[in-house]
Each structure stands twice: as structure tokens, then as C-alpha cells.
Design a protein around this motif. Sequence first.
Motif, PDB file in Angstrom:
ATOM      1  N   GLU A 250     -35.995  24.719  22.004  1.00 24.90           N
ATOM      2  CA  GLU A 250     -37.157  23.891  21.656  1.00 24.90           C
ATOM      3  C   GLU A 250     -37.433  22.812  22.703  1.00 24.90           C
ATOM      4  O   GLU A 250     -38.340  22.003  22.533  1.00 24.90           O
ATOM      5  N   LYS A 251     -36.636  22.803  23.770  1.00 20.35           N
ATOM      6  CA  LYS A 251     -36.812  21.875  24.892  1.00 20.35           C
ATOM      7  C   LYS A 251     -36.801  20.409  24.433  1.00 20.35           C
ATOM      8  O   LYS A 251     -37.689  19.619  24.741  1.00 20.35           O
ATOM      9  N   ARG A 252     -35.770  20.066  23.642  1.00 12.97           N
ATOM     10  CA  ARG A 252     -35.591  18.688  23.182  1.00 12.97           C
ATOM     11  C   ARG A 252     -34.119  18.313  23.289  1.00 12.97           C
ATOM     12  O   ARG A 252     -33.259  19.164  23.522  1.00 12.97           O
ATOM     13  N   ALA A 253     -33.841  17.026  23.145  1.00  9.12           N
ATOM     14  CA  ALA A 253     -32.449  16.565  23.190  1.00  9.12           C
ATOM     15  C   ALA A 253     -31.766  16.892  21.855  1.00  9.12           C
ATOM     16  O   ALA A 253     -32.344  16.672  20.787  1.00  9.12           O
ATOM     17  N   PRO A 254     -30.541  17.410  21.903  1.00  9.20           N
ATOM     18  CA  PRO A 254     -29.834  17.710  20.638  1.00  9.20           C
ATOM     19  C   PRO A 254     -29.354  16.454  19.954  1.00  9.20           C
ATOM     20  O   PRO A 254     -29.114  15.428  20.592  1.00  9.20           O
ATOM     21  N   GLU A 255     -29.210  16.555  18.647  1.00  6.65           N
ATOM     22  CA  GLU A 255     -28.648  15.456  17.857  1.00  6.65           C
ATOM     23  C   GLU A 255     -27.391  15.978  17.161  1.00  6.65           C
ATOM     24  O   GLU A 255     -27.446  16.588  16.095  1.00  6.65           O
ATOM     25  N   TYR A 256     -26.249  15.722  17.821  1.00  2.00           N
ATOM     26  CA  TYR A 256     -24.990  16.250  17.321  1.00  2.00           C
ATOM     27  C   TYR A 256     -24.379  15.348  16.256  1.00  2.00           C
ATOM     28  O   TYR A 256     -24.450  14.128  16.346  1.00  2.00           O
ATOM     29  N   LYS A 257     -23.767  15.970  15.261  1.00  2.00           N
ATOM     30  CA  LYS A 257     -23.166  15.227  14.153  1.00  2.00           C
ATOM     31  C   LYS A 257     -21.654  15.424  14.052  1.00  2.00           C
ATOM     32  O   LYS A 257     -21.003  14.847  13.185  1.00  2.00           O
ATOM     33  N   GLY A 258     -21.114  16.255  14.913  1.00  2.00           N
ATOM     34  CA  GLY A 258     -19.673  16.471  14.859  1.00  2.00           C
ATOM     35  C   GLY A 258     -19.257  17.330  13.690  1.00  2.00           C
ATOM     36  O   GLY A 258     -18.147  17.204  13.175  1.00  2.00           O
TER      37      GLY A 258
END
Length: 259
Positions: A250-258
Motif C-alpha cells: 500500500e506504499k505506506r509506513a507500517p505500524e508495528y505492535k509487536g
Amino acid sequence: MENIIVDYSFKDNEHVALIKLNRPKVLNALTTDLIKELVETLYKIEDDPKIRCTILTGNDKAFAAGADIAQMVEATAIDQLQSERYRYLQQFNLLTKPIIAAVNGFALGGGCELAMMCDLIIAGDSAKFGQPEIKIGTIPGAGGSQRLTRAIGKSKAMMLALTGDMINARQADEWGLVAKVVPSMTLLDEAYQLAKTISQRAPVAVQLCKQSVNKAYEMSLSDALDYERRSYYLTFSSEDQKEGMRAFLEKRAPEYKGK
């Protein structure tokens, strides 16, 4: 804490912690109490889901200039066998979050061993490394003869361990002991930028990758490749893997939650 200073949100980044060894009058010589405080703090960080990477450092003169000889000079073999120091150091190997050693000044004896226990070393250009135990009638006892050999090879490790001589930061870089050398004045900034980058990666993948790299020292190539492959498969059970790949597409920054 009497022997270390802890910042659980270094540079206001909730994902990066800073631990500073704080016995400047004796060049951060390592005592059992210091090691206990350090390991207990690292396990507190281990249990904090917000913190994803830790920087361990000393001061401009020394990361740590070895063990506190005053504590050891009259010790017997049984004293050493029963010492809490080594039980705490063994626990160091079970930590899963990355630790960056930021080294200025002396990293000698136990200090060099402590730096090598971390996942990678960044050296200021004033740093000096060595295992000088031979000069006081003993040998490395916390991994110096083993981790150093794995890092720089038998001949160079033998030369350092048998002479007790030091090497400077540039030699340590050339020999493969450190990840990179930076100006001493910018050491913590450089370490922070690396810790920040690591903390932006998927925490589950970071943990599995750290463990996989460490296994390279302990297994045959065939067994290590099998371990790596199984760890790779395991990442596909995490939410972070799905988020990372979807963000890429999606060409966006990931939002990682662990997770």
C-alpha cells in the motif's frame, strides 16, 4: 540504583532505553552489585512492551575498565564458583531485545566481555579494547577467550589474550570486533539513530532475527539453516508480518505492535 543511570525514554523516544554505567572514579569497574543492577534493569526492560532497543554505555574515559580487582584479590576458587556475578551474567544470554554497546575510552577485561555480550558494538574513535587478565596472573573468565575468538579469529584473539595488549577503535573495526567507528563526541547520537531504526522494525521479527544470528555461533551450518527457516516460518503467525507486507504493497509506513 547506585551503579547505573537509566533513561527509559532516551531522547523522548519511548521505544529506546539508555543505561549508563556510573562508577566514574574507578573507570566503571564491574562489581557484582553493578552487574546485578544492570541485569535486573535489562529484565525490567524485557518486560516493558514499549521499549524495543537498549543502548548500554559508560563515559568518555571508560565503558568499563574491567572487574573491580579489590573485590577479587583474596578470593578463592570456591568464592568464584559461588559468586552471584556469573549467575547474573548467564541471565544476560536469555535477553531477547537488542542491546547496542556504545563504547568510548577503555573496554578492558570484563568491560570488553560485557561489550561483546551485547548484540553489536559502536565505538567512539577514542575506544580501546583488550583482555589484560594475563598481566595480573589470570585469564578471561566471562567469555573473553570465546567471544573474542569468534569475533576476530584465533590468531588475533590469542595475541591479545596472551599479551594483554590493547587495540584501538580502528583496529577493532578492521578486525571485525565492532560494527563501526564514529567520532567520540557523536557516539550516543550515532547509537541512538541505530537504536531508533531498529525500534521501528517489527519487534517479533527483530527478536527472532537476533536469536537466529546468535545460533550461527552455536550450531553447524545445516542445523543453523534449519533454525533460521523455522524462525522465518514463525514470523508468518505474527500480526506484524501481515502489517509489514500490507504496508509495503500500500506504499505506506507500517505500524508495528509487536504481536
